[in-house]
Design a protein around this motif. Structure first.
Motif, PDB file in Angstrom:
ATOM      1  N   GLU A 149     -15.700  11.899 -27.701  1.00 34.91           N
ATOM      2  CA  GLU A 149     -16.033  11.607 -28.624  1.00 34.91           C
ATOM      3  C   GLU A 149     -16.236  10.196 -28.084  1.00 34.91           C
ATOM      4  OE1 GLU A 149     -12.181   9.531 -30.519  1.00 34.91           O
ATOM      5  OE2 GLU A 149     -12.851  11.797 -29.676  1.00 34.91           O
ATOM      6  N   VAL A 150     -17.631   9.779 -28.552  1.00 33.25           N
ATOM      7  CA  VAL A 150     -17.677   8.101 -28.304  1.00 33.25           C
ATOM      8  C   VAL A 150     -17.150   7.718 -29.560  1.00 33.25           C
ATOM      9  CG1 VAL A 150     -19.717   6.393 -27.938  1.00 33.25           C
ATOM     10  CG2 VAL A 150     -20.161   8.176 -27.101  1.00 33.25           C
ATOM     11  N   LYS A 151     -16.021   6.365 -29.668  1.00 35.49           N
ATOM     12  CA  LYS A 151     -16.216   5.183 -29.613  1.00 35.49           C
ATOM     13  C   LYS A 151     -15.942   4.037 -29.720  1.00 35.49           C
ATOM     14  CE  LYS A 151     -11.109   4.422 -28.086  1.00 35.49           C
ATOM     15  NZ  LYS A 151      -9.975   4.854 -28.307  1.00 35.49           N
ATOM     16  N   GLY A 152     -16.061   3.509 -29.129  1.00 37.93           N
ATOM     17  CA  GLY A 152     -16.980   2.394 -28.424  1.00 37.93           C
ATOM     18  C   GLY A 152     -17.490   1.930 -27.607  1.00 37.93           C
ATOM     19  N   VAL A 153     -17.482   0.539 -27.296  1.00 39.16           N
ATOM     20  CA  VAL A 153     -18.636   0.165 -25.907  1.00 39.16           C
ATOM     21  C   VAL A 153     -17.778  -0.659 -25.641  1.00 39.16           C
ATOM     22  CG1 VAL A 153     -20.700   0.219 -26.747  1.00 39.16           C
ATOM     23  CG2 VAL A 153     -19.976  -1.763 -26.913  1.00 39.16           C
ATOM     24  N   VAL A 154     -17.698  -1.104 -24.067  1.00 45.30           N
ATOM     25  CA  VAL A 154     -17.559  -3.058 -23.335  1.00 45.30           C
ATOM     26  C   VAL A 154     -18.773  -3.258 -23.585  1.00 45.30           C
ATOM     27  CG1 VAL A 154     -16.552  -3.817 -21.371  1.00 45.30           C
ATOM     28  CG2 VAL A 154     -15.755  -1.568 -22.029  1.00 45.30           C
ATOM     29  N   ALA A 155     -18.747  -4.956 -23.356  1.00 47.44           N
ATOM     30  CA  ALA A 155     -19.428  -6.189 -23.578  1.00 47.44           C
ATOM     31  C   ALA A 155     -18.813  -7.658 -23.211  1.00 47.44           C
ATOM     32  CB  ALA A 155     -19.261  -6.280 -24.741  1.00 47.44           C
ATOM     33  N   GLY A 156     -19.367  -7.857 -23.083  1.00 50.11           N
ATOM     34  CA  GLY A 156     -19.095  -9.247 -22.559  1.00 50.11           C
ATOM     35  C   GLY A 156     -18.515  -9.695 -21.377  1.00 50.11           C
ATOM     36  N   GLU A 157     -18.503  -8.008 -19.854  1.00 50.81           N
ATOM     37  CA  GLU A 157     -18.004  -8.843 -19.026  1.00 50.81           C
ATOM     38  C   GLU A 157     -18.823  -9.808 -17.742  1.00 50.81           C
ATOM     39  OE1 GLU A 157     -15.389  -5.230 -15.604  1.00 50.81           O
ATOM     40  OE2 GLU A 157     -17.131  -5.030 -16.654  1.00 50.81           O
ATOM     41  N   PHE A 158     -17.676 -10.581 -17.507  1.00 48.67           N
ATOM     42  CA  PHE A 158     -18.887 -11.308 -16.467  1.00 48.67           C
ATOM     43  C   PHE A 158     -17.691 -12.043 -15.292  1.00 48.67           C
ATOM     44  CE2 PHE A 158     -20.285 -12.890 -20.626  1.00 48.67           C
ATOM     45  CZ  PHE A 158     -22.107 -12.494 -20.013  1.00 48.67           C
ATOM     46  N   GLY A 159     -17.775 -12.098 -14.240  1.00 49.55           N
ATOM     47  CA  GLY A 159     -17.911 -13.055 -13.405  1.00 49.55           C
ATOM     48  C   GLY A 159     -17.487 -11.794 -12.260  1.00 49.55           C
ATOM     49  N   LYS A 160     -18.250 -11.069 -11.498  1.00 49.94           N
ATOM     50  CA  LYS A 160     -18.042 -10.561 -10.814  1.00 49.94           C
ATOM     51  C   LYS A 160     -17.843 -10.355  -9.792  1.00 49.94           C
ATOM     52  CE  LYS A 160     -16.893  -5.581 -12.364  1.00 49.94           C
ATOM     53  NZ  LYS A 160     -17.270  -4.105 -13.148  1.00 49.94           N
ATOM     54  N   ASN A 161     -17.727 -10.701  -8.050  1.00 54.50           N
ATOM     55  CA  ASN A 161     -18.607 -10.762  -7.142  1.00 54.50           C
ATOM     56  C   ASN A 161     -19.663  -9.577  -6.944  1.00 54.50           C
ATOM     57  OD1 ASN A 161     -16.790 -13.414  -6.324  1.00 54.50           O
ATOM     58  ND2 ASN A 161     -15.448 -11.563  -5.684  1.00 54.50           N
ATOM     59  N   PRO A 162     -20.098  -9.832  -6.013  1.00 51.38           N
ATOM     60  CA  PRO A 162     -21.774  -9.095  -5.561  1.00 51.38           C
ATOM     61  C   PRO A 162     -21.275  -7.636  -5.260  1.00 51.38           C
ATOM     62  CG  PRO A 162     -22.021 -11.598  -4.690  1.00 51.38           C
ATOM     63  CD  PRO A 162     -20.739 -11.527  -5.409  1.00 51.38           C
ATOM     64  N   ASP A 163     -19.921  -7.801  -4.467  1.00 49.14           N
ATOM     65  CA  ASP A 163     -18.938  -6.924  -4.205  1.00 49.14           C
ATOM     66  C   ASP A 163     -17.940  -6.067  -5.216  1.00 49.14           C
ATOM     67  OD1 ASP A 163     -16.595  -8.031  -4.368  1.00 49.14           O
ATOM     68  OD2 ASP A 163     -16.010  -7.498  -2.367  1.00 49.14           O
ATOM     69  N   GLY A 164     -18.435  -5.981  -6.591  1.00 52.60           N
ATOM     70  CA  GLY A 164     -17.755  -5.720  -7.665  1.00 52.60           C
ATOM     71  C   GLY A 164     -16.515  -6.804  -7.819  1.00 52.60           C
ATOM     72  N   SER A 165     -15.925  -6.899  -7.047  1.00 51.83           N
ATOM     73  CA  SER A 165     -14.323  -7.568  -6.870  1.00 51.83           C
ATOM     74  C   SER A 165     -14.329  -8.760  -7.893  1.00 51.83           C
ATOM     75  CB  SER A 165     -13.978  -7.863  -5.132  1.00 51.83           C
ATOM     76  OG  SER A 165     -14.840  -8.465  -5.323  1.00 51.83           O
ATOM     77  N   LYS A 166     -13.442  -9.016  -8.800  1.00 48.19           N
ATOM     78  CA  LYS A 166     -13.036 -10.037  -9.667  1.00 48.19           C
ATOM     79  C   LYS A 166     -13.217 -11.344  -8.380  1.00 48.19           C
ATOM     80  CE  LYS A 166     -10.472  -7.223 -12.437  1.00 48.19           C
ATOM     81  NZ  LYS A 166      -8.835  -6.210 -12.491  1.00 48.19           N
ATOM     82  N   SER A 167     -13.855 -12.442  -9.573  1.00 48.87           N
ATOM     83  CA  SER A 167     -14.191 -13.405  -9.067  1.00 48.87           C
ATOM     84  C   SER A 167     -13.184 -14.534  -9.786  1.00 48.87           C
ATOM     85  CB  SER A 167     -15.465 -14.223  -9.552  1.00 48.87           C
ATOM     86  OG  SER A 167     -15.561 -14.639 -10.606  1.00 48.87           O
ATOM     87  N   ASP A 168     -12.924 -15.490  -9.190  1.00 43.31           N
ATOM     88  CA  ASP A 168     -11.586 -16.794 -10.089  1.00 43.31           C
ATOM     89  C   ASP A 168     -12.077 -16.865 -11.607  1.00 43.31           C
ATOM     90  OD1 ASP A 168     -10.323 -16.688  -7.938  1.00 43.31           O
ATOM     91  OD2 ASP A 168     -10.905 -18.339  -7.086  1.00 43.31           O
ATOM     92  N   ALA A 169     -13.156 -16.312 -11.391  1.00 41.95           N
ATOM     93  CA  ALA A 169     -13.804 -16.828 -12.967  1.00 41.95           C
ATOM     94  C   ALA A 169     -14.439 -15.473 -13.794  1.00 41.95           C
ATOM     95  CB  ALA A 169     -15.181 -17.195 -13.642  1.00 41.95           C
ATOM     96  N   TYR A 170     -13.409 -14.645 -13.397  1.00 44.31           N
ATOM     97  CA  TYR A 170     -13.899 -13.005 -13.792  1.00 44.31           C
ATOM     98  C   TYR A 170     -12.782 -12.819 -15.807  1.00 44.31           C
ATOM     99  CZ  TYR A 170     -13.287  -8.475 -14.885  1.00 44.31           C
ATOM    100  OH  TYR A 170     -13.091  -6.437 -15.758  1.00 44.31           O
TER     101      TYR A 170
END
Length: 549
Positions: A149-170
């Motif tokens: 069942e759908v129980k929620g969402v992920v919101a407010g993800e920031f700071g990924k690099n163009p290739d999808g990896s995490k930046s220092d500000a992730y």
């Protein structure tokens, strides 16, 4: 998905999208149960930033939600005073009399509004009731429970690099869980699309159909301004190339909304919807109105046009689709905001009943029953054959036969039953070799403008260091398939100039995605003949910043 732990917040109802449907649901929930914990997540930089609509608003939904809206200062300040319909030729126009039209086409009692401003006002009403509203919070993922069942969402993800990896500000964002999740993302929302696919909600229903709506706000000569005047046109410049038409709405302060809709089931891949809009403004009737004025804003969005027979199943375990996530636009009336509001009310009522009974994360079947058998279903059922008649037999058949069918439906029966739509808009696109290229006049910079100049008037911005939110299932398809077979239609169907085919001497043609230009209209996700482009949400706060759309 991420392996970084996320904070979790629990609510009774989580609402994605602060449009008329989502805000109506939030207000209704708190009106009837002040203790109900409700959160609204909006990807735009503020409520209203991504709202674009004509708009002539039928107040039926607002009347049901906030009967004293006038006393509370709702921005419905311009009642419709005059209703005009024209069939355009290249150099002239023919007035279509109002008398033969079904009563549902009458705009008297409706209001010319900025739906962005209406939503800003609705958000104030919601917050006064205790609704939590978080703008700048894009919802990038669905969260599923142990039983699927759908129980929620992920919101407010920031700071990924163009290739999808995490930046220092992730920042990993947070999970917001609810007993029920309402998706009111508007047309072709990324999460709604996932839910429809996962739970096969379109099974047994016609494919959804779409139009591309483009709109400019103009300040015109006060001597030409007629506050409260509503004008719709059809015919030139589209002719037999595509279905569609225009709207010109005179609001207050010498401003006019000038809009143009192109149905996305057009066959000729050489068609350039944006340039059809720009050419339209050179019609003598329109040019005379705009001469001496100035354009102050521009935007575009897709419109759901499939209507009654294209509405998918609206509920799955833990989740409900609201408003344009389902597709509730009455095409001949060019109105959907009233139905969006009514859908929010119906979803809220169903959730309140379920929560009071101790239920959670099941299907809100009472919501769907109300939509299909209540005011929304009645509104859409009367006009269900207008769009398929137009698509299959052309404009004149739609006017004559569709009009007759609407009259018959007011008496309780239909001349045609329920017609099918047939192909999706992507499948309707034919190979370029079957059609002649279309020669479009160069914009003059006074009445008509190039796309990139106009996009600047949508006040669009995207952080360039993030991953592109427009992705390709197969990176080779645009150049190897769409360019030779369909003449690269993405370079034309996008109203913001996101896509281009770049030829460099001695090198292979490159397909370039300028995602920074994207106004979030979703046309590419809809019209790409190979269905190879996938629209996903960028990080929160990015995209257009519409002022009064």
């Amino acid at each position: 998905m991420t392996d970084t732990p996320r904070e979790t917040m629990e609510y009774d109802v989580v609402i994605v999208g602060a449009g008329p449907a989502g805000l109506s649901a939030a207000i209704r929930l708190k009106q009837h149960n002040p203790d109900c914990e409700v959160v609204v997540l909006e990807k735009g930089s503020e409520v209203g930033a991504h709202i674009l609509s004509g708009a002539v608003l039928d107040p039926i939904g607002l009347n049901a939600l906030i009967p004293d809206w006038k006393e509370k200062g709702a921005p419905l300040n311009v009642p419709v005073r005059e209703d005009n319909f024209y069939y355009l030729g290249e150099a002239g126009q023919l007035r279509i009399p109002n008398a033969p039209m079904p009563p549902l086409m009458d705009n008297h009692g409706n209001y010319i509004v900025s739906m962005g401003n209406v939503c800003r006002w609705m958000a104030e009403q919601a917050e006064e009731l205790g609704v939590e509203i978080f703008p700048g919070m894009a919802c990038s993922e669905l969260v599923y429970g142990d039983k699927g069942e759908v129980k929620g969402v992920v919101a407010g993800e920031f700071g990924k690099n163009p290739d999808g990896s995490k930046s220092d500000a992730y920042e990993p964002g947070m999970e917001l869980h609810g007993k029920y999740v309402f998706l009111s993302e508007g047309v072709r929302g990324s999460l709604s699309k996932q839910v429809i696919d996962k739970f096969d909600l379109s099974a047994g229903h016609e494919p959804q159909k779409y139009g591309l709506g483009m709109k400019e706000i103009w300040e015109i000569d006060p001597a030409k301004h007629k506050e409260g005047t509503v004008t719709h046109t059809m015919g030139w410049p589209l002719g037999s190339n595509a279905g569609g038409g225009s709207f010109i709405y005179h609001l207050d302060k010498n401003q006019v909304y000038v809009g143009f809709v192109v149905h996305l089931n057009y066959k000729n891949p050489h068609l350039f919807p944006y340039m059809e809009f720009q050419r339209f403004k050179h019609h003598p009737m329109v040019a005379d109105l705009l001469e001496g004025g100035k354009r102050v804003a521009y935007g575009a969005r897709a419109i759901s046009e499939g209507g009654y027979q294209s509405m998918p199943k609206m509920v799955a375990p833990g989740v409900a689709l609201l408003g344009c996530s389902v597709g509730m636009v009455n095409v001949p009336r060019i109105k959907g905001n009233h139905n969006a509001m009514l859908s929010g009310i119906a979803a809220a009522d169903a959730a309140l009943e379920a929560i009071a009974a101790g239920r959670a994360s099941d299907e809100l079947s009472a919501y769907e029953e109300e939509v299909r058998s209540g005011e929304i279903g009645a509104d859409l059922k009367k006009v269900r054959n207008v769009k398929p008649l137009w698509s299959k037999s052309g404009l004149m058949a739609s006017l004559v036969l569709g009009g007759a069918d609407m009259w018959a439906n007011t008496l309780g029966f239909s001349l045609f039953g329920t017609m099918s739509h047939g192909k999706s808009d992507a499948e309707a696109t034919e190979e370029a070799a079957k059609h002649k290229p279309i020669d479009y006049p160069k914009p003059d910079g006074k009445l008509s403008f190039d796309r990139l100049t106009n996009v600047a008037f949508s006040f669009t911005n995207h952080e360039e260091s993030q991953p592109a939110h427009l992705t390709l299932k197969d990176a080779s398809v645009p150049v190897s398939v769409n360019l030779p077979r369909y003449a690269g239609p993405s370079a034309r169907y996008c109203p913001a100039g996101v896509y281009e085919f770049v030829e460099e001497e001695g090198k292979d043609t490159r397909f370039v995605i300028n995602f920074q230009n994207c106004v979030h209209c979703k046309t590419c996700d809809i019209k790409d003949p190979a269905q190879n482009i996938v629209w996903t949400t960028p990080q929160g706060g990015d995209g257009p910043n519409y002022p009064n759309m």
